[in-house]
Design an enzyme around this catalytic site. Structure first.
Site, PDB file in Angstrom:
ATOM      1  N   GLU A 161       0.923  -1.209   0.092  1.00 51.49           N
ATOM      2  CA  GLU A 161      -0.134   0.026   0.072  1.00 51.49           C
ATOM      3  C   GLU A 161       0.958   1.296  -0.167  1.00 51.49           C
ATOM      4  OE1 GLU A 161      -2.843  -0.485   3.411  1.00 51.49           O
ATOM      5  OE2 GLU A 161      -3.378  -2.396   2.616  1.00 51.49           O
ATOM      6  N   ASN A 202       1.962  -5.339  -3.137  1.00 47.04           N
ATOM      7  CA  ASN A 202       0.554  -5.550  -2.762  1.00 47.04           C
ATOM      8  C   ASN A 202      -0.125  -4.254  -2.437  1.00 47.04           C
ATOM      9  OD1 ASN A 202      -1.297  -7.798  -2.008  1.00 47.04           O
ATOM     10  ND2 ASN A 202      -1.080  -6.917  -0.020  1.00 47.04           N
ATOM     11  N   HIS A 238     -10.705  -5.999  -1.857  1.00 50.13           N
ATOM     12  CA  HIS A 238     -11.867  -6.060  -1.030  1.00 50.13           C
ATOM     13  C   HIS A 238     -12.788  -5.399  -1.790  1.00 50.13           C
ATOM     14  CE1 HIS A 238      -9.171  -7.207   2.301  1.00 50.13           C
ATOM     15  NE2 HIS A 238      -8.103  -6.279   1.936  1.00 50.13           N
ATOM     16  N   GLU A 267      -6.277 -10.634  -0.971  1.00 45.07           N
ATOM     17  CA  GLU A 267      -7.113 -10.403   0.084  1.00 45.07           C
ATOM     18  C   GLU A 267      -8.514 -10.507  -0.152  1.00 45.07           C
ATOM     19  OE1 GLU A 267      -5.768  -6.994   2.553  1.00 45.07           O
ATOM     20  OE2 GLU A 267      -3.441  -7.503   2.066  1.00 45.07           O
ATOM     21  N   ASP A 269     -12.352 -10.242  -0.502  1.00 41.66           N
ATOM     22  CA  ASP A 269     -13.761 -10.484   0.409  1.00 41.66           C
ATOM     23  C   ASP A 269     -14.613  -9.523  -0.308  1.00 41.66           C
ATOM     24  OD1 ASP A 269     -12.849  -8.006   1.427  1.00 41.66           O
ATOM     25  OD2 ASP A 269     -12.174  -8.792   3.221  1.00 41.66           O
TER      26      ASP A 269
HETATM   27  O1  G3I Z   1      -3.377  -7.325  18.708  1.00 46.97           O
HETATM   28  C1  G3I Z   1      -4.603  -6.565  19.502  1.00 46.97           C
HETATM   29  C2  G3I Z   1      -4.958  -7.218  20.886  1.00 46.97           C
HETATM   30  O2  G3I Z   1      -3.767  -7.234  21.752  1.00 46.97           O
HETATM   31  C3  G3I Z   1      -6.179  -6.457  21.294  1.00 46.97           C
HETATM   32  O3  G3I Z   1      -6.570  -7.248  22.413  1.00 46.97           O
HETATM   33  C4  G3I Z   1      -7.221  -6.205  20.344  1.00 46.97           C
HETATM   34  C5  G3I Z   1      -8.295  -5.363  20.783  1.00 46.97           C
HETATM   35  O4  G3I Z   1      -9.218  -4.843  19.763  1.00 46.97           O
HETATM   36  O5  G3I Z   1      -6.580  -5.724  19.128  1.00 46.97           O
HETATM   37  C6  G3I Z   1      -5.670  -6.645  18.400  1.00 46.97           C
HETATM   38  O6  G3I Z   1      -5.134  -5.750  17.438  1.00 46.97           O
HETATM   39  C7  G3I Z   1      -5.891  -5.542  16.274  1.00 46.97           C
HETATM   40  C8  G3I Z   1      -5.353  -6.430  15.324  1.00 46.97           C
HETATM   41  O7  G3I Z   1      -6.018  -6.697  13.955  1.00 46.97           O
HETATM   42  C9  G3I Z   1      -5.293  -8.159  15.514  1.00 46.97           C
HETATM   43  O8  G3I Z   1      -6.700  -8.466  15.893  1.00 46.97           O
HETATM   44  C10 G3I Z   1      -6.050  -4.266  15.773  1.00 46.97           C
HETATM   45  O9  G3I Z   1      -6.920  -3.631  16.729  1.00 46.97           O
HETATM   46  C11 G3I Z   1      -6.727  -4.101  14.412  1.00 46.97           C
HETATM   47  O10 G3I Z   1      -6.825  -2.811  14.053  1.00 46.97           O
HETATM   48  C12 G3I Z   1      -5.808  -5.055  13.398  1.00 46.97           C
HETATM   49  O11 G3I Z   1      -6.868  -4.952  12.205  1.00 46.97           O
HETATM   50  C13 G3I Z   1      -6.181  -5.716  11.149  1.00 46.97           C
HETATM   51  C14 G3I Z   1      -5.835  -4.589  10.051  1.00 46.97           C
HETATM   52  O12 G3I Z   1      -5.305  -5.003   9.103  1.00 46.97           O
HETATM   53  C15 G3I Z   1      -5.037  -3.444  10.742  1.00 46.97           C
HETATM   54  O13 G3I Z   1      -4.932  -2.506   9.845  1.00 46.97           O
HETATM   55  C16 G3I Z   1      -7.019  -6.753  10.521  1.00 46.97           C
HETATM   56  O14 G3I Z   1      -7.116  -7.750  11.549  1.00 46.97           O
HETATM   57  C17 G3I Z   1      -6.416  -7.167   9.353  1.00 46.97           C
HETATM   58  O15 G3I Z   1      -7.185  -8.115   8.741  1.00 46.97           O
HETATM   59  C18 G3I Z   1      -6.255  -5.820   8.365  1.00 46.97           C
HETATM   60  O16 G3I Z   1      -5.541  -6.622   7.192  1.00 46.97           O
HETATM   61  C19 G3I Z   1      -5.312  -5.441   6.209  1.00 46.97           C
HETATM   62  C20 G3I Z   1      -3.950  -5.898   5.366  1.00 46.97           C
HETATM   63  O17 G3I Z   1      -3.006  -6.401   6.423  1.00 46.97           O
HETATM   64  C21 G3I Z   1      -3.552  -5.201   4.460  1.00 46.97           C
HETATM   65  N1  G3I Z   1      -4.796  -4.655   3.639  1.00 46.97           N
HETATM   66  C22 G3I Z   1      -5.781  -4.045   4.256  1.00 46.97           C
HETATM   67  C23 G3I Z   1      -6.422  -5.454   5.169  1.00 46.97           C
HETATM   68  C24 G3I Z   1      -7.802  -4.993   5.810  1.00 46.97           C
HETATM   69  O18 G3I Z   1      -7.576  -3.783   6.441  1.00 46.97           O
END
Ligand code: G3I
Length: 353
Positions: A161, A202, A238, A267, A269
């Site tokens: 990105e 990516n 997405h 990715e 969905d």
């Molecule tokens: O790790 C913490 C955890 O300790 C805490 O308890 C919990 C409470 O909310 O949060 C956890 O972190 C979260 C993490 O995912 C793991 O679950 C973050 O808040 C959350 O923001 C994070 O979201 C991820 C996101 O990227 C972050 O930008 C999504 O799971 C993940 O699917 C998403 O993936 C991205 C790709 O990497 C790049 N392209 C876009 C895609 C969708 O946004």
């Protein structure tokens, strides 16, 4: 991350015309169970974003991951905040567990992601150092990770990105501290650490934004002309029931493979509740979702085989999707429902592979 701004603009546009046009139509998909295996049916790899916690604690999740997919992309475990949480400390425990699960079950691992503007550790933004110190940090971050997983991770999303929607380079800590050549450097450092690894750029909206796609391709081609190895491009996809049109997706696939890049739908969905006003979609909506997926897969199958890296879904069930938390709305974008039962999209996919 798909830009909220762009989504908002689309939402406004749809709201103005009153009705959301469905690019995908209700068809009738034969129902199916999940006793067959997607990857066993497929000539190209069928991947999934994996959450280690879910895999280790949810039997349905682990069963489907093992049975249906043959490539695992760690959804968060390989991001810098997790692998490199402290300046001189790398934390491998969870990532290594994920790797052993994958390899024990004959899955390939797609490394996501080495360099991104998000999910970086807090220490990075307060790091004090001159240009040389930043360069050393950058190189060490990439090469320590790639070396650690050498021979176990097949491919890397080296840079994620890095472009804005208008095709200009996004501002990020890496661009600011390393300079605009950071993308080139990232690929060179990754290649040096593991010459066998397949290396991807990516990004999102590459299938729906021809300007961004053109600029990304032009940029990557320039790097290639300078001898940088870039094996392929990850189109995150997405997408939703409303957009993009199949013709846009077809054009994107073609432009990418015509310029000699492997195509990874990285990715995937398919959102069914873009406006957040349909929290309980009926059967027709899931049939339309199946139709959408069918169109994407049919187009993907038309890509010459040597350019088909694979299709990766961004999660297993609607229970595991990033979309509800991120956009604060219900959504049902994946192949399996919240009870890990196959949806029409799954049935359509297995019929088409
Ligand atoms: O790790 C913490 C955890 O300790 C805490 O308890 C919990 C409470 O909310 O949060 C956890 O972190 C979260 C993490 O995912 C793991 O679950 C973050 O808040 C959350 O923001 C994070 O979201 C991820 C996101 O990227 C972050 O930008 C999504 O799971 C993940 O699917 C998403 O993936 C991205 C790709 O990497 C790049 N392209 C876009 C895609 C969708 O946004």
């Amino acid at each position: 991350m798909p830009s909220t701004k762009k989504l908002n603009l689309l939402v406004v546009a749809f709201a103005c015309v009153g009705v959301i046009p469905f690019a995908c139509k209700k068809t009738t998909t034969a129902s199916c169970d999940a006793t067959r295996s997607l990857h066993a049916q497929s000539k190209f790899s069928i991947g999934v974003a994996i959450q280690l916690g879910q895999y280790e604690n949810n039997l349905d999740y682990a069963r489907l991951a093992d049975q249906q997919f043959n490539s695992f992309t760690p959804e968060n475990a390989f991001k810098a905040e997790n692998l490199h949480p402290i300046e001189n400390v790398f934390e491998w425990t969870e990532a290594d567990r994920l790797i052993s699960i994958a390899l024990r079950n004959n899955k390939t691992v797609h490394g996501h992601t080495l360099i991104w503007h998000q999910q970086n550790p807090a220490w990075l933004s307060s790091f004090q150092g001159d240009a040389e110190a930043w360069e050393a940090l950058f190189k060490n971050h990439i090469q320590t990770i790639v070396t650690h997983f050498k021979g176990k991770v097949k491919a890397w999303d080296v840079v994620n990105e890095a472009f804005n929607e208008d095709g200009t380079l996004r501002n990020s800590i890496w661009k600011e501290k390393i300079g605009p050549t950071y993308i080139e450097k990232a690929f060179r450092y990754a290649q040096a650490a593991d010459p066998q690894a397949v290396l991807f750029y990516n990004d999102f909206n590459l299938e729906s934004n021809p300007l961004k796609r053109k600029q990304v391709l032009t940029y990557l081609n320039q790097l290639r002309n300078r001898g940088v190895k870039i094996s392929g491009i990850g189109l995150q996809m997405h997408v939703s029931l409303q957009y993009p049109e199949p013709t846009q997706i077809a054009a994107a696939f073609k432009e990418v493979f015509n310029q000699d890049y492997q195509v990874h739908v990285s990715e995937l969905d398919i959102s069914v509740n873009l406006l957040g006003n349909n929290n309980n979609p009926d059967a027709a909506v899931f049939e339309a979702q199946a139709d959408c997926l069918g169109k994407i897969v049919t187009l993907y199958k038309q890509i010459p085989q040597q350019y088909q890296y694979g299709i990766t879904f961004w999660g297993i069930s609607d229970n595991d999707s990033w979309i509800p938390a991120y956009f604060n709305r219900q959504d049902y974008p994946l192949l399996f429902d919240k009870n890990y039962q196959p949806k029409p999209a799954y049935c359509k996919l297995i019929e088409l592979l």
